[in-house]
Design a protein around this motif. Structure first.
Motif, PDB file in Angstrom:
ATOM      1  N   ASP A  51    -161.793  87.826  63.878  1.00  0.00           N
ATOM      2  CA  ASP A  51    -161.190  87.255  62.677  1.00  0.00           C
ATOM      3  C   ASP A  51    -161.838  87.760  61.395  1.00  0.00           C
ATOM      4  O   ASP A  51    -161.222  87.728  60.332  1.00  0.00           O
ATOM      5  CB  ASP A  51    -161.298  85.720  62.703  1.00  0.00           C
ATOM      6  N   ILE A  75    -153.797  98.384  54.332  1.00  0.00           N
ATOM      7  CA  ILE A  75    -155.119  97.744  54.284  1.00  0.00           C
ATOM      8  C   ILE A  75    -155.301  97.057  52.931  1.00  0.00           C
ATOM      9  O   ILE A  75    -155.687  95.882  52.854  1.00  0.00           O
ATOM     10  CB  ILE A  75    -156.236  98.789  54.497  1.00  0.00           C
ATOM     11  N   VAL A  77    -164.560  88.789  54.669  1.00  0.00           N
ATOM     12  CA  VAL A  77    -164.039  89.494  55.845  1.00  0.00           C
ATOM     13  C   VAL A  77    -164.074  90.994  55.583  1.00  0.00           C
ATOM     14  O   VAL A  77    -163.908  91.429  54.447  1.00  0.00           O
ATOM     15  CB  VAL A  77    -162.590  89.054  56.196  1.00  0.00           C
ATOM     16  N   PHE A 111    -148.197  95.594  59.868  1.00  0.00           N
ATOM     17  CA  PHE A 111    -149.387  94.728  59.889  1.00  0.00           C
ATOM     18  C   PHE A 111    -149.033  93.321  60.384  1.00  0.00           C
ATOM     19  O   PHE A 111    -149.813  92.698  61.100  1.00  0.00           O
ATOM     20  CB  PHE A 111    -150.034  94.658  58.493  1.00  0.00           C
ATOM     21  N   GLY A 132    -150.859  89.514  54.058  1.00  0.00           N
ATOM     22  CA  GLY A 132    -152.293  89.250  53.936  1.00  0.00           C
ATOM     23  C   GLY A 132    -152.589  87.784  53.712  1.00  0.00           C
ATOM     24  O   GLY A 132    -153.521  87.219  54.302  1.00  0.00           O
ATOM     25  N   LEU A 176    -162.403  94.668  56.703  1.00  0.00           N
ATOM     26  CA  LEU A 176    -161.262  95.252  57.406  1.00  0.00           C
ATOM     27  C   LEU A 176    -161.150  96.736  57.085  1.00  0.00           C
ATOM     28  O   LEU A 176    -161.606  97.187  56.025  1.00  0.00           O
ATOM     29  CB  LEU A 176    -159.954  94.528  57.066  1.00  0.00           C
ATOM     30  N   PRO A 211    -146.564  93.413  51.640  1.00  0.00           N
ATOM     31  CA  PRO A 211    -147.820  93.404  52.411  1.00  0.00           C
ATOM     32  C   PRO A 211    -148.799  92.335  51.934  1.00  0.00           C
ATOM     33  O   PRO A 211    -149.584  91.809  52.732  1.00  0.00           O
ATOM     34  CB  PRO A 211    -148.395  94.813  52.202  1.00  0.00           C
ATOM     35  N   THR A 239    -152.555  94.141  52.211  1.00  0.00           N
ATOM     36  CA  THR A 239    -152.839  92.888  52.910  1.00  0.00           C
ATOM     37  C   THR A 239    -154.144  92.275  52.401  1.00  0.00           C
ATOM     38  O   THR A 239    -154.246  91.042  52.286  1.00  0.00           O
ATOM     39  CB  THR A 239    -152.908  93.090  54.438  1.00  0.00           C
ATOM     40  N   MET A 290    -154.896  88.467  51.155  1.00  0.00           N
ATOM     41  CA  MET A 290    -156.017  87.641  51.643  1.00  0.00           C
ATOM     42  C   MET A 290    -156.833  87.117  50.469  1.00  0.00           C
ATOM     43  O   MET A 290    -157.244  85.955  50.452  1.00  0.00           O
ATOM     44  CB  MET A 290    -156.921  88.479  52.550  1.00  0.00           C
ATOM     45  N   ILE A 310    -155.220  92.307  49.426  1.00  0.00           N
ATOM     46  CA  ILE A 310    -154.910  91.593  48.177  1.00  0.00           C
ATOM     47  C   ILE A 310    -154.326  90.216  48.488  1.00  0.00           C
ATOM     48  O   ILE A 310    -154.690  89.213  47.868  1.00  0.00           O
ATOM     49  CB  ILE A 310    -153.947  92.431  47.305  1.00  0.00           C
ATOM     50  N   GLY A 354    -157.642  83.291  49.018  1.00  0.00           N
ATOM     51  CA  GLY A 354    -158.961  82.676  48.867  1.00  0.00           C
ATOM     52  C   GLY A 354    -160.068  83.279  49.702  1.00  0.00           C
ATOM     53  O   GLY A 354    -161.215  82.859  49.614  1.00  0.00           O
ATOM     54  N   LEU A 355    -159.727  84.268  50.527  1.00  0.00           N
ATOM     55  CA  LEU A 355    -160.785  84.982  51.234  1.00  0.00           C
ATOM     56  C   LEU A 355    -161.413  86.012  50.287  1.00  0.00           C
ATOM     57  O   LEU A 355    -160.889  86.269  49.202  1.00  0.00           O
ATOM     58  CB  LEU A 355    -160.239  85.684  52.475  1.00  0.00           C
ATOM     59  N   ALA A 364    -154.598  85.462  56.206  1.00  0.00           N
ATOM     60  CA  ALA A 364    -155.760  84.694  55.758  1.00  0.00           C
ATOM     61  C   ALA A 364    -155.629  83.228  56.178  1.00  0.00           C
ATOM     62  O   ALA A 364    -156.600  82.600  56.624  1.00  0.00           O
ATOM     63  CB  ALA A 364    -155.907  84.801  54.242  1.00  0.00           C
ATOM     64  N   ARG A 422    -166.032  83.139  53.682  1.00  0.00           N
ATOM     65  CA  ARG A 422    -164.786  83.734  53.157  1.00  0.00           C
ATOM     66  C   ARG A 422    -164.783  85.252  53.274  1.00  0.00           C
ATOM     67  O   ARG A 422    -163.746  85.890  53.134  1.00  0.00           O
ATOM     68  CB  ARG A 422    -164.614  83.359  51.682  1.00  0.00           C
ATOM     69  N   VAL A 447    -162.071  93.361  61.149  1.00  0.00           N
ATOM     70  CA  VAL A 447    -160.736  93.644  61.657  1.00  0.00           C
ATOM     71  C   VAL A 447    -160.444  95.143  61.661  1.00  0.00           C
ATOM     72  O   VAL A 447    -160.495  95.801  60.621  1.00  0.00           O
ATOM     73  CB  VAL A 447    -159.673  92.932  60.786  1.00  0.00           C
ATOM     74  N   ASP A 448    -160.126  95.656  62.842  1.00  0.00           N
ATOM     75  CA  ASP A 448    -159.624  97.026  62.953  1.00  0.00           C
ATOM     76  C   ASP A 448    -158.150  97.024  62.578  1.00  0.00           C
ATOM     77  O   ASP A 448    -157.345  96.326  63.198  1.00  0.00           O
ATOM     78  CB  ASP A 448    -159.786  97.537  64.390  1.00  0.00           C
TER      79      ASP A 448
END
Lengths: 351, 328
Positions: free
Chosen positions: B51, B63, B25, A189, A155, B27, A151, B66, B70, B68, B74-75, A159, B23, B54-55
């Protein structure tokens, strides 16, 4: 490859095709010839991965390192998938896919320092062997938890999509991951968010992992995991699809179970005499095809293996000479800074 | 300055930081159009779009896993877990991955994010909507744990958390989401992570009691201290605000002064954060102690639905502990 339906609910499940193969008894399938330019590099890396892994098994048996996840027999998948990616694409390997970082450029000496947890281990002796960080090469250090990285790969891809970067992501794992909740989360996802990620699963012939893609609205392919040219080609196609905004692909790379370390002969391992493990050996198959096509010379593997053995000897000597990291490095990188409680505990180390 | 409740203050912080830092976001489950189960993210989707707000599918492991990824890329994700009670399906991603990413990579990678989640009981939520799992995260090396009690601190601590280089568990005391009100400055400010707040200072040492609380129980501690004052007992009240790394210096200075301490938390007593606080107080203040440190906590049972007000360490349970400690 089976294209993902735009709207999965309205689409009939595709009938999954045959296992994709490039290497045939009479030569290389013409539709895979574009991969041939990479053939010698694939071969070199696969020989290197095999020789290093054999030596690591021997080191583990001798008690000189704590741990090794051998990749013998899976080199075509690991190397094929890694070389399919472009520079800048991210790789999320599992521990058994440790060679991905080396294929990307992590120096062998650094890998060996990591295996020994030496003072020059980039992970500072924090993590067990085969969990090396390689940020410079966009390779994420493997987790010890089977499947946890999948996952995360989604992500990272998501991103990249949000940032409108051209980056794509490859996640490598074995078919045991398909049993985990993290696998479901990753597939679900990635399907929902059309993340530019390619899942490459090393799978036993009975695993049937690719079939599951249908339920998530993902594209899928089944490829011969002992056929490096086929793996490279299929992963490249999936990465192109991802770059076009068509979302994720689940690739099942079918290969026979890896030989268990216990089955490998000590002397053979120490000598690195593991370059021919039979007719189904991915290394043997690639070498035969490349020799026949005039891309490499017969016996090239022996020469590469000799170089790698010498490189390993030097790296092992360097790692043993470097000694362990300083005790206070235990406290580094827990946080970005050093909170007071850790500073206090650090003063107590060594009594 | 505007009067806000916790929900408004957290929402204000999210908007402010999302405008400032592209950066960031958000979710989670229904955080977009719906604005979150407690409406904390209301209006974010309208301003920042698909973007950045996010739902997600209903899966905490998905959640957080993903998020992690992101963060590695770098987000700066700010995932919302609808109730802290539901964080356990994602617990492995927090414990094994998020908390350890910097350490296991020798500092090459980090997965900086703020996990927001409502905690605590008193809303008729029963055992799956009322838990206070802070000690499960404090015990994990690599995480910071924050729990504001006032709108001012909620905004300032959330802004500090999003800008902090380490992963932060941001626990929001849902019982006082709308009940806690206060003046909140417009615009940017931060409240430093790792600093407790002395809510009420004891003017004299003799017979005074230090009372430590956080989140919704701060108000119960204040109510109990008011009652104790009627009996001539003075309390020095500390709102921890950050649970980890804990501001032990502020605690130790207070307990060294008063010699007496009562610790209040909703989580079960055994191995709750109060146990660690007692140990730290003993290490730091043993020779100053005039009475044994006391914990007033949730019971070592699951969180009850019908009898939640009997379970919670409300003022009527805190008061006798203060009185006994003062008169020990």
């Amino acid at each position: 490859m089976h294209a993902a339906p735009d709207r999965p609910t309205e689409t009939k499940p595709p009938v999954l095709g045959q296992v994709v193969r490039a290497l045939r008894d009479d030569g290389i399938d013409v539709s895979f010839r574009a991969a041939l330019d990479v053939g010698p590099a694939l071969h070199r890396h696969m020989v290197r991965a095999r020789v290093v892994s054999a030596r690591m098994v021997a080191l583990q048996r001798a008690g000189r390192i704590g741990f090794h996840t051998a990749c013998i027999g899976a080199e075509a998948v690991i190397v094929g998938a890694t070389l399919a990616a472009r520079e800048g694409d991210w790789i999320f390997p599992s521990a058994r896919d440790w060679y991905a970082a080396l294929a990307r450029g992590l120096p062998l000496e650094t890998y060996v320092h990591h295996a020994f947890g030496s003072a020059r281990d980039p992970a500072k002796g924090h993590a067990a062997p085969d969990h090396a960080p390689a940020r410079r090469f966009a390779v994420v250090p493997p987790s010890g938890v089977v499947g946890a990285h999948v996952p995360q790969a989604v992500g990272a891809a998501w991103a990249a999509k949000i940032r409108k970067d051209p980056t794509r992501v490859v996640a490598l794992f074995g078919d045991e991951v398909a049993d985990t909740g993290d696998f479901h989360n990753a597939m679900n996802f990635s399907g929902v968010f059309k993340a530019p990620v390619v899942f490459v699963c090393r799978a036993r012939p009975s695993a049937n992992v690719a079939d599951r893609a249908v339920a998530y609205g993902l594209a899928s392919a089944r490829v011969d995991g002992t056929d490096a040219l086929a793996v490279l080609t299929v992963v490249r196609e999936a990465l192109s699809r991802a770059a076009e905004g068509k979302g994720a692909t689940l690739i099942e790379a079918v290969c026979a179970p890896l030989p268990r370390a216990a089955e490998l002969d000590d002397a053979a391992l120490a000598a690195g005499d593991v370059l021919d493990l039979g007719e189904d050996d991915c290394l043997v198959r690639l070498e035969r095809a490349l020799v026949r096509d005039g891309r490499i010379e017969a016996g090239a593997a022996q020469g590469i293996a000799a170089e790698v053995r010498a490189e390993m000897d030097a790296a092992i000597a360097a790692a043993e000479q470097a000694g362990p990291p300083k005790p206070e490095t235990i406290f580094e990188d827990v946080y970005a800074g050093t909170p007071a409680h850790l500073a206090a505990q650090r003063r107590n180390i060594g009594g | 300055m505007a009067e806000m409740n916790l929900v408004n203050a957290i929402n204000d912080a999210l908007k402010l930081e999302m405008r400032r830092d592209p950066r960031v976001v958000v979710l989670g489950e229904d955080v977009g159009r719906v604005g979150g189960v407690f409406r904390v993210t209301q209006g974010l989707w309208d301003e920042f779009g698909d973007d950045r707000v996010v739902d997600t599918p209903l899966s905490e492991g998905g959640i957080l896993g993903t998020a992690i990824g992101m963060a590695l890329y770098g987000l700066v994700p700010v995932p919302e877990i609808q109730f802290a009670d539901f964080i356990y399906p994602g617990y492995d991603q927090i414990v094994s991955e998020l908390a350890k990413m910097r350490w296991r990579s020798g500092g090459e990678y980090s997965a900086k994010m703020v996990v927001r989640t409502p905690v605590g009981g008193g809303i008729r939520g029963g055992l799956y909507h009322s838990q206070s799992p802070e000690s499960l995260f404090i015990h994990v090396a690599g995480l910071k744990v924050v729990c504001p009690a006032t709108p001012y601190d909620a905004k300032g601590l959330l802004l500090a958390s999003i800008r902090d280089p380490d992963p932060v568990l941001f626990f929001e005391p849902k019982r006082i989401y709308r009940a806690a009100k206060g003046e909140v400055p417009e615009g940017d400010y931060t409240v430093e992570i790792g600093k407790a707040r002395i809510v009420r200072e004891a003017t004299r040492r003799e017979g005074a009691v230090t009372v430590i609380a956080w989140g919704a129980m701060l108000y119960e501690a204040i109510a109990a201290a008011d009652k104790a004052a009627e009996q001539g007992i003075e309390c020095e009240i500390i709102d921890l605000r950050t649970l980890w790394p804990v501001d032990i210096d502020t605690i130790a200075a207070s307990v060294t002064k008063t010699g007496r301490v009562v610790i209040v938390h909703e989580a079960p007593k055994t191995c709750g954060f109060g146990a660690e606080l007692v140990a730290l107080v003993n290490e730091r203040c043993f020779l100053s102690l005039e009475a044994p440190p006391v914990r007033v906590a949730g019971f070592d049972t699951p969180f009850p639905y019908t009898l939640e007000m009997d379970y919670l360490p409300l003022a009527h349970r805190i008061l006798p502990a203060i009185v006994e400690t003062a008169r020990y």
